[in-house]
Design a protein around this motif. Structure first.
Motif, PDB file in Angstrom:
ATOM      1  N   GLU A   5       0.823  -1.199   0.000  1.00  0.00           N
ATOM      2  CA  GLU A   5       0.000   0.000   0.000  1.00  0.00           C
ATOM      3  C   GLU A   5       0.858   1.251   0.000  1.00  0.00           C
ATOM      4  N   SER A   6       1.972   1.198   0.774  1.00  0.00           N
ATOM      5  CA  SER A   6       2.852   2.363   0.835  1.00  0.00           C
ATOM      6  C   SER A   6       3.558   2.588  -0.493  1.00  0.00           C
ATOM      7  N   ASN A   7       3.823   1.521  -1.246  1.00  0.00           N
ATOM      8  CA  ASN A   7       4.408   1.695  -2.577  1.00  0.00           C
ATOM      9  C   ASN A   7       3.419   2.322  -3.544  1.00  0.00           C
ATOM     10  N   ARG A   8       2.139   2.124  -3.244  1.00  0.00           N
ATOM     11  CA  ARG A   8       1.092   2.669  -4.110  1.00  0.00           C
ATOM     12  C   ARG A   8       0.688   4.069  -3.690  1.00  0.00           C
ATOM     13  N   THR A   9       0.942   4.415  -2.406  1.00  0.00           N
ATOM     14  CA  THR A   9       0.519   5.704  -1.880  1.00  0.00           C
ATOM     15  C   THR A   9       1.710   6.434  -1.267  1.00  0.00           C
ATOM     16  N   ALA A  10       1.556   7.717  -1.116  1.00  0.00           N
ATOM     17  CA  ALA A  10       2.576   8.553  -0.477  1.00  0.00           C
ATOM     18  C   ALA A  10       1.876   9.524   0.461  1.00  0.00           C
ATOM     19  N   VAL A  11       2.469   9.719   1.645  1.00  0.00           N
ATOM     20  CA  VAL A  11       1.941  10.674   2.611  1.00  0.00           C
ATOM     21  C   VAL A  11       2.851  11.894   2.613  1.00  0.00           C
ATOM     22  N   VAL A  12       2.284  13.037   2.257  1.00  0.00           N
ATOM     23  CA  VAL A  12       3.050  14.275   2.144  1.00  0.00           C
ATOM     24  C   VAL A  12       2.659  15.205   3.285  1.00  0.00           C
ATOM     25  N   PRO A  13       3.635  15.645   4.116  1.00  0.00           N
ATOM     26  CA  PRO A  13       3.290  16.560   5.210  1.00  0.00           C
ATOM     27  C   PRO A  13       2.919  17.947   4.687  1.00  0.00           C
ATOM     28  N   ILE A  14       1.992  18.600   5.376  1.00  0.00           N
ATOM     29  CA  ILE A  14       1.601  19.973   5.057  1.00  0.00           C
ATOM     30  C   ILE A  14       2.075  20.854   6.206  1.00  0.00           C
ATOM     31  N   VAL A  15       3.062  21.694   5.950  1.00  0.00           N
ATOM     32  CA  VAL A  15       3.657  22.531   6.996  1.00  0.00           C
ATOM     33  C   VAL A  15       2.687  23.645   7.373  1.00  0.00           C
ATOM     34  N   PRO A  16       2.438  23.848   8.656  1.00  0.00           N
ATOM     35  CA  PRO A  16       1.482  24.886   9.068  1.00  0.00           C
ATOM     36  C   PRO A  16       2.050  26.290   8.916  1.00  0.00           C
ATOM     37  N   ASN A  17       1.154  27.241   8.824  1.00  0.00           N
ATOM     38  CA  ASN A  17       1.525  28.652   8.784  1.00  0.00           C
ATOM     39  C   ASN A  17       1.925  29.085  10.191  1.00  0.00           C
ATOM     40  N   ARG A  18       3.096  29.691  10.336  1.00  0.00           N
ATOM     41  CA  ARG A  18       3.590  30.086  11.651  1.00  0.00           C
ATOM     42  C   ARG A  18       2.771  31.259  12.200  1.00  0.00           C
ATOM     43  N   GLY A  19       2.519  31.222  13.504  1.00  0.00           N
ATOM     44  CA  GLY A  19       1.744  32.277  14.139  1.00  0.00           C
ATOM     45  C   GLY A  19       2.462  33.614  14.121  1.00  0.00           C
ATOM     46  N   GLN A  20       1.688  34.691  14.160  1.00  0.00           N
ATOM     47  CA  GLN A  20       2.266  36.027  14.189  1.00  0.00           C
ATOM     48  C   GLN A  20       2.685  36.408  15.610  1.00  0.00           C
ATOM     49  N   ILE A  21       3.511  37.434  15.707  1.00  0.00           N
ATOM     50  CA  ILE A  21       3.874  38.022  16.991  1.00  0.00           C
ATOM     51  C   ILE A  21       3.388  39.463  16.977  1.00  0.00           C
ATOM     52  N   LEU A  22       2.650  39.849  18.027  1.00  0.00           N
ATOM     53  CA  LEU A  22       2.031  41.170  18.101  1.00  0.00           C
ATOM     54  C   LEU A  22       2.446  41.867  19.383  1.00  0.00           C
ATOM     55  N   ASP A  23       2.371  43.189  19.395  1.00  0.00           N
ATOM     56  CA  ASP A  23       2.596  43.899  20.652  1.00  0.00           C
ATOM     57  C   ASP A  23       1.278  44.010  21.409  1.00  0.00           C
ATOM     58  N   ARG A  24       1.257  44.668  22.555  1.00  0.00           N
ATOM     59  CA  ARG A  24       0.090  44.713  23.426  1.00  0.00           C
ATOM     60  C   ARG A  24      -1.096  45.434  22.780  1.00  0.00           C
ATOM     61  N   ASN A  25      -0.835  46.213  21.727  1.00  0.00           N
ATOM     62  CA  ASN A  25      -1.899  46.934  21.036  1.00  0.00           C
ATOM     63  C   ASN A  25      -2.251  46.324  19.689  1.00  0.00           C
ATOM     64  N   GLY A  26      -1.724  45.136  19.406  1.00  0.00           N
ATOM     65  CA  GLY A  26      -2.055  44.453  18.157  1.00  0.00           C
ATOM     66  C   GLY A  26      -1.171  44.805  16.987  1.00  0.00           C
ATOM     67  N   VAL A  27      -0.100  45.560  17.205  1.00  0.00           N
ATOM     68  CA  VAL A  27       0.820  45.896  16.115  1.00  0.00           C
ATOM     69  C   VAL A  27       1.640  44.653  15.744  1.00  0.00           C
TER      70      VAL A  27
END
Length: 703
Positions: A52-74
């Motif tokens: 089955e593994s020779n017939r199929t492939a599992v490809v990882p999907i890298v997540p979008n990294r979270g943002q960094i904000l200041d205390r006012n949302g900048v």
């Protein structure tokens, strides 16, 4: 007769051969049946999965990294998508020739080549490495048309980190970089191994490193049916990646940028904390560096410049730089004396300008005459604290200062904090090797009382202790992480923080020291800094030696090189009665504490308590070390643009800055919005403000 015997013998041999052949055939069939049994029954599940593994492939999907904000949302850190040109070395015969050929299709600079060479040294042959990033659409098209000529070279779409404010708060935010071999091995041995399949970058410094797991997100996957040639035929199943949570910091980035601009090209550090909860409002280290240099791998030339500069821009001075605190240490010495019964507030010491102990004369700069504890702090009497240190002893001082956080890790939520040195006899025995070095000499204790000698602390530790004094002995763990924004719901959730710790000081002792440091800004060494301010503040100037001056020599800055001159320090909090901000700062090799460090503190308080942003004229004066009270017309802090997007988040607790120019109120009444113990504008304050510039011109600092 003989013919009959020969015939029977031949038949006997034939039958034997038939039996042997039959046995061989039977054995062969037996082996075949046994092998079929093993394959079809015993190893059925294993072989089925492999097929089955020779017939199929599992490809990882890298997540979008979270943002960094200041205390006012900048937005302080975000992501963007771009195409990269990548080479897999194991599929390329002549690497240099291939790069030269690629350069005829797309621009490949010497800097690109240097970065690629560095990546090659740190990676394995089968990994795909970028030779160019952020390709334009035209460049993608040019390569795509000639792709058949370059086996092992491909175009890939990747997410890149972006730091819109470049070097602002660079030491705090940190950066991400390609996962190296050591980090790969650590991930493989951790519970996060599966979540990092397909991920090529990781947090390397600052908040990016400390909150890596929150910012990274959850990796998704796609299961694809493949042909015999390995090409995808159809998708069999998938799970979408979950983006990382965005992190909200306690920093006010507009305040951070203002402080960095006030430093200009000078070296130093500043930490500002809300003493009521431990939130770090600003953490400045100067000089800094552009975080975007690290986005797609820094080249060797830039890396060498950063690491070999005498100004050491990569050093987080607020977190890792250690300095003698100078006279900013005196209020804590006074508190220790009261708590331990070594002094009373009314104990008087004669300050004649120097004090001799064991044949060594410890200078004080100028005589202050008879001084009690209050006057000793206000006038910064060295003689008073020389004698106090001698009476207390090094180990007693160590044991009192340790709970205040001096020489200890504060536990702030960013890695790399330095411990510094809070000396004791045990520390010296463990530090030095030779027997004569291990011994503690009585004379070594004297200079500790004025924040010199072996004392070496970080600015974070000094700010932390100042915040504890401001909060009347209740200590909060300093932290930068304020809350997280869920990647799916986009709702803000505050991060849990440990409760404050009451150090158990007697209220009357704390208030005695607080009254003294409040008087410093009115009648003491910082009196010229806060003329005309419509709020009260408390503080202590400090001047710390960068090099030791001989007993018979006098300090002369003009005769010393820049890096040998004294450091300028200041610790303070405001408003004095109900503090909402406490800070400690240093300007390296800048001289008197009130001359260089103090003016920066005044502008920080004006920003936080009044909503004022210095005029361009005033900022230039502070950078030149020529400022005292603010000059020119201040600006509204809320009107100063920040070159980055701002995100409105549900539930984010914003602290609006006061309006520095509120509507006029009837004379004798206070504005309804006056915070804490701010004094409303009145005729006396206006007159004091008008006279401040002239008064400060003739003012000479005493620390």
């Amino acid at each position: 007769m003989m013919e009959v015997l020969d015939s029977e013998a031949e038949q006997s041999r034939f039958r034997l051969r038939v039996w042997v052949v039959g046995a061989v055939v039977l054995l062969a069939f037996g082996l075949l049946v046994w092998r079929l049994l093993v394959l079809q029954v015993v190893r059925h599940e294993d072989l089925s999965e492999r097929a089955e593994s020779n017939r199929t492939a599992v490809v990882p999907i890298v997540p979008n990294r979270g943002q960094i904000l200041d205390r006012n949302g900048v937005v302080l850190a975000t992501n963007y998508a771009a195409y990269t040109l990548e080479i897999t070395r194991s599929k390329v015969k002549d690497l240099e020739a291939t790069i030269d050929e690629l350069a005829t299709l797309v621009e490949i600079t010497p800097r690109d080549r240097r970065k690629f060479k560095r990546l090659v040294e740190d990676s394995k042959n089968f990994e795909s490495l970028p030779i160019r990033t952020r390709l334009s659409d035209e460049e993608v098209a040019h390569f795509a048309a000639q792709r058949y000529r370059f086996p092992g070279v491909d175009i890939k779409a990747r997410l890149f980190r972006s730091y819109p404010l470049e070097e602002t708060a660079s030491h705090v935010i940190g950066y991400i970089g390609r996962i190296n071999q050591r980090e790969k091995e650590a991930l493989e041995d951790s519970e996060h191994a599966a979540n990092y399949r397909g991920t090529e970058v990781i947090g390397k410094l600052g908040i990016e490193q400390s909150y890596e797991q929150d910012l990274h997100g959850l990796t998704g996957w796609e299961q694809l049916e493949t042909s015999a040639g390995g090409y995808a035929v159809r998708k069999l199943g998938s799970r979408a990646a979950t983006p990382g949570d965005s992190l909200v910091l306690s920093l006010d980035i507009r305040l951070q940028r203002m402080i960095e601009q006030l430093y200009g090209n000078r070296r130093g550090a500043l930490v500002a904390i809300d003493p009521r909860n431990g939130e770090v409002l600003a953490m400045v280290s100067r000089p800094a560096f552009d975080l975007n240099l690290f986005v797609d791998g820094i080249d060797q030339e830039s890396w060498t410049q950063l690491n070999e500069s005498m100004d050491r821009p990569m050093l987080n001075r607020a977190l890792r730089g250690t300095y003698p605190p100078g006279s900013t240490y005196k209020p804590f010495m006074a508190l220790g004396a009261l708590e331990l019964g070594a002094r009373r507030t009314d104990t008087v010491v004669q300050d004649n300008g120097s004090w001799t102990f064991g044949g060594h004369t410890f200078r004080s700069g100028h005589p202050n005459g008879p001084v009690d504890m209050h006057r000793a702090i206000v006038k910064s009497s060295n003689v008073y604290f020389y004698q106090l240190a001698n009476d207390m002893g090094v180990d007693t001082m160590h044991d009192f200062m340790k709970p205040l956080g001096f020489g200890q890790l504060t536990g702030i939520d960013v890695r790399g904090e330095a411990r510094g040195v809070l000396p004791s006899q045990e520390w010296k025995r463990n530090t030095y090797k030779r027997p004569e070095q291990k011994k503690w000499y009585a004379g070594e204790t004297i200079s500790l009382g004025i924040g010199q000698g072996y004392n070496n602390f970080t600015l974070l530790q000094l700010a932390h202790a100042t915040a504890t004094l401001a909060n009347r002995g209740v200590k909060h763990q300093p932290h930068l992480g304020l809350g997280k924004v869920d990647a799916l719901t986009r709702r803000y959730e505050p991060l849990a923080q440990p409760a404050g710790i009451d150090l158990g000081y007697k209220p009357q002792n704390v208030e005695a020291v607080r009254r003294a440091v409040a008087a410093v800004t009115v009648e003491g060494t910082a009196r010229g800094l806060f003329m005309g301010a419509p709020y009260t503040s408390a503080g202590k100037t400090g001047t710390a030696q960068a090099v030791t001056v001989g007993q018979k020599d006098r300090y002369n800055a003009a005769r010393l090189s820049e890096y040998q001159r004294d450091h300028s320090l200041y610790m303070a909090y405001a408003p004095a009665d109900n503090p909402t901000i406490a800070l400690a700062l240093i300007v390296e090799n800048a001289g008197f504490g009130a001359a260089a460090a103090g003016p920066i503190a005044r502008r920080v308080f004006d920003y936080w308590l009044l909503g004022q942003y210095p005029s361009e004229e005033d900022m230039a004066s502070v950078r030149a070390g020529q400022a005292r009270t603010p000059m020119g017309q201040p600006r509204r802090a809320n009107d100063i643009p920040v070159p980055s997007d701002s995100i409105a988040l549900e539930g984010l607790p914003r602290r609006p800055l006061p309006d520095p120019f509120p509507p006029a109120t009837p004379e004798g009444t206070a504005p309804a919005t006056a915070p804490g113990n701010l004094r409303p504008p009145n005729a006396a304050a206006a007159a004091a403000t008008a006279a401040a510039a002239a008064a400060s011109a003739a003012w000479v600092p005493e620390d």
